[in-house]
Design a protein around this motif. Structure first.
Motif, short mmCIF file in Angstrom:
data_model
loop_
_atom_site.label_atom_id
_atom_site.label_comp_id
_atom_site.label_asym_id
_atom_site.label_seq_id
_atom_site.Cartn_x
_atom_site.Cartn_y
_atom_site.Cartn_z
N THR A 7 0.85 -1.19 0.00
CA THR A 7 0.00 0.00 0.00
C THR A 7 0.89 1.24 0.00
O THR A 7 2.08 1.16 0.28
CB THR A 7 -0.92 0.03 1.24
N ARG A 9 0.87 3.60 2.16
CA ARG A 9 1.35 3.77 3.55
C ARG A 9 2.53 2.84 3.82
O ARG A 9 3.51 3.23 4.47
CB ARG A 9 0.20 3.48 4.53
N ASP A 76 -2.91 1.58 -4.75
CA ASP A 76 -3.64 2.62 -4.04
C ASP A 76 -5.13 2.44 -4.33
O ASP A 76 -5.64 2.89 -5.35
CB ASP A 76 -3.15 4.00 -4.50
N VAL A 77 -5.83 1.79 -3.39
CA VAL A 77 -7.25 1.50 -3.61
C VAL A 77 -8.12 2.75 -3.57
O VAL A 77 -9.24 2.73 -4.08
CB VAL A 77 -7.81 0.44 -2.63
N THR A 78 -7.59 3.84 -2.99
CA THR A 78 -8.40 5.07 -2.92
C THR A 78 -8.63 5.65 -4.32
O THR A 78 -9.53 6.44 -4.52
CB THR A 78 -7.72 6.14 -2.04
N GLY A 89 -5.47 -4.27 -0.33
CA GLY A 89 -5.56 -2.88 0.10
C GLY A 89 -6.91 -2.47 0.64
O GLY A 89 -7.04 -1.41 1.25
N THR A 90 -7.94 -3.29 0.42
CA THR A 90 -9.27 -2.91 0.90
C THR A 90 -9.40 -3.17 2.40
O THR A 90 -8.67 -3.97 2.99
CB THR A 90 -10.40 -3.67 0.17
N ARG A 106 -7.71 -4.81 7.31
CA ARG A 106 -7.21 -4.21 6.08
C ARG A 106 -6.23 -5.21 5.50
O ARG A 106 -5.34 -5.71 6.20
CB ARG A 106 -6.52 -2.88 6.37
N VAL A 108 -3.12 -6.16 3.49
CA VAL A 108 -1.88 -5.46 3.13
C VAL A 108 -0.79 -6.46 2.74
O VAL A 108 -1.00 -7.67 2.82
CB VAL A 108 -1.40 -4.58 4.31
N GLU A 112 3.77 -5.09 5.89
CA GLU A 112 2.88 -4.17 6.59
C GLU A 112 2.01 -4.86 7.63
O GLU A 112 1.43 -4.20 8.49
CB GLU A 112 1.96 -3.48 5.59
N TYR A 157 -12.77 1.06 0.21
CA TYR A 157 -11.56 1.38 -0.55
C TYR A 157 -10.99 2.68 0.01
O TYR A 157 -11.09 3.73 -0.59
CB TYR A 157 -11.88 1.53 -2.04
#
Length: 158
Positions: A7, A9, A76-78, A89-90, A106, A108, A112, A157
């Motif tokens: 992700t 992050r 990047d799911v956003t 990532g969700t 979440r 990852v 992570e 997301y």
């Protein structure tokens, strides 16, 4: 070499750790070695050997992070449309069908993952059971206590 999913992050955290190792920890270790050398005979110098060992760990971790970052695939799911499907990532909320216990995870990358923060590895049994499923799907997850049935009640997301 295989791409490592991560992700946004996760990549930021790895880069921060790499920066810390290179700009703070590495120079401190070099200084510790220099001080320890001044104590004389290196064969019986515990501070010197400890600093050299720490240097080996630090350099190994730097190489490991650099290798991962060179093969990272940032997901990047956003920036994706939420179609209710569980993917890497969700953030997924599931409810235990038998006990009504609700939990949010979440999904990852391996680096992570931290179960205390509800961050589960995409390679974990729970994540493997959830990926590809959608909201309102029932899933059976194999746990040490046997199979447990969950219902997916939310997929975000974020």
């Amino acid at each position: 070499m295989q791409q490592i999913p991560m992700t946004v992050r996760g990549v930021e955290l790895l880069r921060a750790e790499l920066n810390e190792l290179k700009t703070v920890k590495r120079p401190k270790i070099i200084a510790d070695i220099a001080v320890a050398r001044e104590h004389g005979d290196l064969k019986e110098n515990a501070e010197y050997h400890a600093a050299r060992e720490e240097q080996g760990f630090c350099e190994g971790r730097i190489q490991e992070i650099e290798a991962k970052l060179s093969n990272v695939q940032v997901i990047d799911v956003t920036k994706m449309a939420n179609n209710g499907k569980v993917i890497f990532g969700t953030t997924v909320t599931i409810v235990n069908v038998e006990t009504d216990a609700e939990v949010t995870y979440r999904i990852v990358g391996d680096d992570e993952a931290n179960i205390k923060n509800n961050l589960i590895s995409v390679n974990s049994p729970i994540a493997r059971g959830l990926v590809g499923k959608s909201v309102d799907d029932a899933v059976t997850i194999s746990t040490p206590k046997g199979n447990v049935e969950y219902e997916i009640i939310a997929v975000e997301y974020i």
